[in-house]
Each structure stands twice: as C-alpha cells, then as structure tokens.
Design an enzyme around this catalytic site. Sequence first.
Site, PDB file in Angstrom:
ATOM      1  N   ASP A 219      -0.555  -5.865   0.163  1.00 27.91           N
ATOM      2  CA  ASP A 219      -1.746  -6.077  -0.487  1.00 27.91           C
ATOM      3  C   ASP A 219      -1.658  -7.366  -1.429  1.00 27.91           C
ATOM      4  O   ASP A 219      -0.557  -7.665  -1.766  1.00 27.91           O
ATOM      5  CB  ASP A 219      -1.929  -5.021  -1.593  1.00 27.91           C
ATOM      6  CG  ASP A 219      -2.400  -3.629  -0.828  1.00 27.91           C
ATOM      7  OD1 ASP A 219      -3.255  -3.603   0.196  1.00 27.91           O
ATOM      8  OD2 ASP A 219      -2.169  -2.513  -1.111  1.00 27.91           O
TER       9      ASP A 219
ATOM     10  N   CYS B 155       0.876  -1.072   0.105  1.00 32.84           N
ATOM     11  CA  CYS B 155      -0.115  -0.037   0.102  1.00 32.84           C
ATOM     12  C   CYS B 155       1.019   1.215  -0.022  1.00 32.84           C
ATOM     13  O   CYS B 155       1.872   1.173   0.601  1.00 32.84           O
ATOM     14  CB  CYS B 155      -0.978  -0.160   1.287  1.00 32.84           C
ATOM     15  SG  CYS B 155      -1.956   1.492   1.440  1.00 32.84           S
TER      16      CYS B 155
END
Length: 152
Positions: free
Chosen positions: A57, A50
């Site tokens: 992620d 992120c």
Amino acid sequence: MSDVSAPKFLGQSTALPASPAEAQLDYVANPRPGVLYLVRFAAPEFTSLCPVTAQPDFAHLVIDYAPAATIVESKSLKLFLGSFRNHQAFHEDCTVGIGQRLFSEMQPLWLRIGGYWYPRGGIPIDVFWQSGAPPADLWLPEQGVAPYRGRG
C-alpha cells in the site's frame, strides 16, 4: 516525556528497523523555545503492507506539529517511517498510530497527520488525526495534497 540527548542516528550508517515497534525516534531540544511555529514533514512515498493480502500500500503522509520543548530529528523519523515497509496494518492504523506515537513521545503543543492513500480495489482512503484544536495564532497552511482524481 521524550528523551532529549545527542541524536543516535545522525551521521551514522543505520539499518532500517525491522518494525515500527523496534524503531527508535530521536528528539532534540527545540532551538526556538517559547516561539509558536509549525514544522511540516511530507513523506510522499510512504509504504506499508495490507494486513489481509500482504500486497503493498502506498500513501503520501503529511505531518504538521507545533513544537514545545523538543523536535523530532528527521533521520530518525525517516527510519521510523521506513520501518513500515514490511509492516502489515490497515491505513487507519498506520496513519493514526504514527500521529499518536509522535504526539505521545515528543509532547508537542499540537500535532496533525494526513494520510492520503492511493487506491486499492478502486477506492482511495484518506485518514486524518490531530491531537486537538490547534493553538490560537498558529499559521496553519493547507496540507497541499489534492483529493485523488485518477487519470482524468
């Protein structure tokens, strides 16, 4: 046009590139020039970071393309995708950027990418990009990744 030469990474011990910008993709001559067919790569364990929190992620990527003069060598693609592991970017940037780079360098007849991102903050995000309309008569199966449903 992509550089078509002997693959640089195939058969070699190769470190993961430090970033997507440093990653090099290898392209080889299409073994079936003039034949309309689809190539699919699935990367069910894609990771990036992120850009705000630097938390990991996770996504399931599906890349489909109809080759023209070249095809992407799979080890170089694996290294390129792995280079996102420590790269901070939004889901949209990762997904669309991967598709655009492959399309720009390889110059296939057509390319699409589906990024099926796992939830962060309770919201899954799916991102899709394609280079244009698929060629007529191209067999185009569904990408096969179900929408996120949680545990139920």
